[in-house]
Design an enzyme around this catalytic site. Structure first.
Site, PDB file in Angstrom:
ATOM      1  CG  ASP A   1      -7.335  -2.588  -3.258  1.00  0.00           C
ATOM      2  OD1 ASP A   1      -7.949  -1.755  -2.558  1.00  0.00           O
ATOM      3  OD2 ASP A   1      -6.135  -2.864  -3.105  1.00  0.00           O
TER       4      ASP A   1
ATOM      5  CB  SER B   1      -0.950  -0.018   1.206  1.00  0.00           C
ATOM      6  OG  SER B   1      -1.898   1.023   1.087  1.00  0.00           O
TER       7      SER B   1
ATOM      8  CG  HIS C   1      -6.080  -1.879   0.410  1.00  0.00           C
ATOM      9  ND1 HIS C   1      -5.322  -1.578  -0.703  1.00  0.00           N
ATOM     10  CD2 HIS C   1      -5.477  -1.240   1.457  1.00  0.00           C
ATOM     11  CE1 HIS C   1      -4.319  -0.790  -0.385  1.00  0.00           C
ATOM     12  NE2 HIS C   1      -4.384  -0.569   0.931  1.00  0.00           N
TER      13      HIS C   1
END
Length: 285
Positions: free
Chosen positions: A113, A48, A142
């Site tokens: 996601d 991320s 995610h």
């Protein structure tokens, strides 16, 4: 090795883009200095927002073994808006740094996601120099990709592959050697090019001599033309001289004729006087 960013977990300080770059740099130095790890034995893993500092460091390490990007972002601004260009105020500009990474890169992203769209991962994969088969986990979001069996399976396969990367590096070195050989070949062609340049110079010299000869020929032709005009003038002058000579003879003849006329006139006068003398004598007798 795992670490917490500034302001997160056990780390002090405030979270910021600059501080996260400093955090990963400190972790890398720790691996080198305290654990004796070498650059070519390190695999960086970024998830991320963590993909930002990971790619920033990877772009500056040319001999890194590999990189894994988990639900990575193109940039901070692109997570919120699908902008087409990078602005100065954007953060974690992975889209600009990915082309600078020289090692193999594995990209893992969930197709569902909801935080970072899967298009981010696909775009980053397209920018990779050394592409490895990506993992698009169908239905993955995610924060749950580690729960998929394919996740750990594909990750192990990738690590096993990059462990054999010295062969790939040797291949890269051979490629570099080929380019060096090609460069030497180019260097060898330089004498030939110089030889060609000499021929070109010689040809230029010949061309100059040809131009000089043509110029001389033009001057000769011009001189010949002048000579012809001079001869023509002389030819014209000769009739003029001849005409002058004829005129002179004419004048001379006219002069003689006048003299003859004058002499005849004198003779006539003499004859008249003689006749008068005779008459005088007769009268006297």
């Amino acid at each position: 090795m795992r670490y917490d960013y500034s302001g997160y977990g056990q780390s002090s300080g405030k979270p910021s883009e600059h501080n996260t770059y400093a955090d990963i740099e400190a972790a890398y130095k720790c691996l080198e200095d305290q654990y004796g790890a070498k650059e070519e034995d390190i695999i960086l893993y970024g998830q991320s927002v963590g993909s930002g500092p990971t790619l920033d460091l990877a772009a500056r390490l040319p001999n890194l073994r590999a990189v894994v990007l988990h639900s990575a972002i193109l940039s901070g601004l692109r997570v919120m808006y699908p902008v087409k260009r990078t602005y100065w105020f954007d953060i974690y500009k992975n889209i600009d740094k990915m082309p600078l990474v020289n090692c193999p890169v594995l990209i893992i992203h969930g197709t569902s996601d909801e935080v970072v769209d899967c298009s981010h991962g696909k775009h980053l994969w397209e920018l990779c120099k050394e592409k490895y088969e990506p993992l698009w986990l169908k239905g993955g979001s995610h924060c749950n990709l580690e729960l998929y069996p394919d996740y750990i399976r594909h990750l192990r396969k990738f690590i096993a592959t990059v462990e054999k990367s010295p062969v790939l590096r040797n291949s890269s070195r051979r490629s570099t050697d080929r380019s060096e050989t090609s460069r030497r070949s180019t260097d060898c062609s330089e004498p030939s090019r110089r030889s060609t340049d000499r021929r070109e110079k010689s040809r230029s010299s010949v061309d100059r001599s040809e131009k000089s000869r043509k110029s001389t020929d033009r001057r000769d032709k011009s001189r010949t033309s002048v000579d012809r005009s001079e001869k023509s003038r002389n030819s014209i002058d000769r009739p003029d001289k001849s005409r002058n000579s004829i005129d002179w003879h004419e004048k001379s003849r006219n002069s003689v004729d006048r003299y003859d006329k004058s002499r005849k006139s004198t003779d006539q006068f003499d004859k008249g006087r003689t006749s008068i003398d005779r008459m005088e004598r007769t009268k006297a007798g």
